[in-house]
Design a protein around this motif. Structure first.
Motif, PDB file in Angstrom:
ATOM      1  N   TYR A 110      -6.518  -0.587   5.366  1.00  0.00           N
ATOM      2  CA  TYR A 110      -4.947  -0.947   4.972  1.00  0.00           C
ATOM      3  C   TYR A 110      -4.427   0.473   5.707  1.00  0.00           C
ATOM      4  N   LYS A 111      -3.074   0.416   5.926  1.00  0.00           N
ATOM      5  CA  LYS A 111      -2.332   1.325   6.209  1.00  0.00           C
ATOM      6  C   LYS A 111      -1.356   1.649   5.086  1.00  0.00           C
ATOM      7  N   GLU A 112      -0.665   2.927   5.048  1.00  0.00           N
ATOM      8  CA  GLU A 112       0.450   3.106   4.069  1.00  0.00           C
ATOM      9  C   GLU A 112       1.602   2.046   4.695  1.00  0.00           C
ATOM     10  N   GLY A 113       2.289   1.247   3.664  1.00  0.00           N
ATOM     11  CA  GLY A 113       3.294   0.349   3.979  1.00  0.00           C
ATOM     12  C   GLY A 113       2.889  -1.156   3.979  1.00  0.00           C
ATOM     13  N   ASP A 114       1.587  -1.388   4.284  1.00  0.00           N
ATOM     14  CA  ASP A 114       1.142  -2.710   4.460  1.00  0.00           C
ATOM     15  C   ASP A 114       1.222  -3.492   3.360  1.00  0.00           C
ATOM     16  N   MET A 115       1.816  -4.876   3.507  1.00  0.00           N
ATOM     17  CA  MET A 115       1.968  -5.519   2.345  1.00  0.00           C
ATOM     18  C   MET A 115       0.613  -6.456   1.831  1.00  0.00           C
ATOM     19  N   VAL A 116       0.420  -6.548   0.847  1.00  0.00           N
ATOM     20  CA  VAL A 116      -0.884  -7.260   0.257  1.00  0.00           C
ATOM     21  C   VAL A 116      -0.665  -8.024  -0.787  1.00  0.00           C
ATOM     22  N   VAL A 164       0.776  -1.199  -0.026  1.00  0.00           N
ATOM     23  CA  VAL A 164      -0.224  -0.162  -0.082  1.00  0.00           C
ATOM     24  C   VAL A 164       0.870   1.037  -0.142  1.00  0.00           C
ATOM     25  N   PHE A 165       1.160   1.796  -1.194  1.00  0.00           N
ATOM     26  CA  PHE A 165       1.920   2.909  -1.439  1.00  0.00           C
ATOM     27  C   PHE A 165       1.378   4.229  -0.553  1.00  0.00           C
ATOM     28  N   LYS A 166       0.038   4.577  -0.617  1.00  0.00           N
ATOM     29  CA  LYS A 166      -0.445   5.526  -0.276  1.00  0.00           C
ATOM     30  C   LYS A 166      -2.018   5.158   0.139  1.00  0.00           C
ATOM     31  N   LEU A 167      -2.682   6.218   0.745  1.00  0.00           N
ATOM     32  CA  LEU A 167      -4.215   6.228   0.747  1.00  0.00           C
ATOM     33  C   LEU A 167      -4.792   7.506   0.213  1.00  0.00           C
ATOM     34  N   GLU A 168      -5.858   7.378  -0.650  1.00  0.00           N
ATOM     35  CA  GLU A 168      -6.301   8.380  -1.442  1.00  0.00           C
ATOM     36  C   GLU A 168      -7.558   8.631  -0.401  1.00  0.00           C
ATOM     37  N   LYS A 169      -7.726   9.835   0.134  1.00  0.00           N
ATOM     38  CA  LYS A 169      -9.118  10.307   0.889  1.00  0.00           C
ATOM     39  C   LYS A 169      -9.851  11.008   0.132  1.00  0.00           C
ATOM     40  N   ARG A 170     -11.174  10.468  -0.181  1.00  0.00           N
ATOM     41  CA  ARG A 170     -12.183  11.260  -0.866  1.00  0.00           C
ATOM     42  C   ARG A 170     -13.203  11.425  -0.198  1.00  0.00           C
ATOM     43  N   ILE A 171     -14.240  12.593  -0.215  1.00  0.00           N
ATOM     44  CA  ILE A 171     -15.260  12.756   0.649  1.00  0.00           C
ATOM     45  C   ILE A 171     -16.391  12.106  -0.192  1.00  0.00           C
ATOM     46  N   GLY A 172     -17.231  11.043   0.497  1.00  0.00           N
ATOM     47  CA  GLY A 172     -18.419  10.605  -0.325  1.00  0.00           C
ATOM     48  C   GLY A 172     -19.668  11.532  -0.335  1.00  0.00           C
TER      49      GLY A 172
END
Length: 137
Positions: A86-92, A42-50
């Motif tokens: 997920y958190k940034e850095g998690d392996m999937v 998980v390279f990063k998390l994109e946050k979007r407002i629903g």
């Protein structure tokens, strides 16, 4: 007693959700058969407002992985959650389509059950309308 517009809408939504669930199940089965398994991060998390009244943020993981041809792929996953799974850095574990390296699924619990959950929700919506129609007749 005639069927009302609300019942038609619920039937239509239920049918749409069933088709969506079947599509998710078929996509997973196809990738399990023909896809290539690799480790991703998980390279990063994109946050979007629903949308809607609550306007809650939805977190979409951006996954990075290397294909068998040593090509780096960094792409946002099509499904988001709140809170983030997920958190940034998690392996999937990733299963990607060798014909389209950017088409992938995360091989986790949510992906395994999401198609069946959608299918069940659609069936329940349609069954609810049928039961309501029979009882109110």
């Amino acid at each position: 007693m005639n069927i009302t517009i609300n019942e038609w809408i619920t039937l239509t939504i239920g049918l749409f959700i069933i088709v969506w669930g079947i599509g998710k199940i078929n996509e997973r089965r196809k990738l399990l058969r023909t896809g290539i398994r690799v480790e991703g991060v998980v390279f990063k998390l994109e946050k979007r407002i629903g949308g809607g009244k609550n306007r809650m943020p939805i977190y979409y993981p951006v996954i990075r992985y290397v294909t068998q041809d040593k090509e780096w792929i960094t792409k946002e996953y099509g499904s988001g959650t709140n809170p983030s799974v997920y958190k940034e850095g998690d392996m999937v574990k990733i299963i990607y389509d060798p014909a389209d390296n950017g088409h992938f699924i995360i091989d986790g619990f949510l992906n395994r059950v999401s198609g069946f959950v959608l299918l069940a929700a659609g069936v329940l919506a349609i069954a609810g309308v049928i039961v309501y129609y029979i009882l109110m007749r």
